[in-house]
Motif scaffolding. Sequence first.
Motif: not given
Length: 201
Positions: A167-180
């Motif tokens: 997703e990061d490669l596609l420029g999507l980051s929604e929910g990433h910080a929360e997941t980490i």
Amino acid sequence: MSSPRRTGTESSQTRALLLDVTERLMREDGYAAVSSRSVARIAGVTPALIHYYFPTLDDLFLAVFRRGAEKNLERQTRLLASPHPLRDLWEFSIDAGATALLTEFMALANHRKTIRHEIADYSRKFRRQQAQLLADRLPDLGLDLDDVPPAALLFLVGAVSAGLVSEDLLGLSEGHAETIALVDRLLSRLGGDPPAGDAGA
């Protein structure tokens, strides 16, 4: 009967340079940017020399992949023997540099069967090594192997980290910080590992 085609030696500095150039091209511009001409131009050699060391592009790609995979196997052994194996394994799995290159190889595998088989073989090798090392370490961390099967834990780590990277490669980051952050909290509870950023993490 014709004799086998002669190729350059495994220890050659020129061969190592060609692998370095190919890896950099894959990281920066993707596997499609790799050709005997593009590698030769950057390395400052002739395309014929590329084919002396690597008769086909598949041979070149496989050599780059195997070199990286062997290094990662050694690194993984060290990480899983560390005081905080779960956290170190997680951070290893979301390493942007390593995962970006693996993503290119996965894309390449869709078009080249030999690459696909090689990735599958090494993936099995990685999983077996990870599962064995975790099975030896988890009880030391107070975890029951029946409650936290190493194979399931490894699959979850791989699936979550792959999702984050793709997703990061596609420029999507929604929910990433929360997941980490969630994984960070779970790791701290599971293995008593310090939160990311603490000394020794």
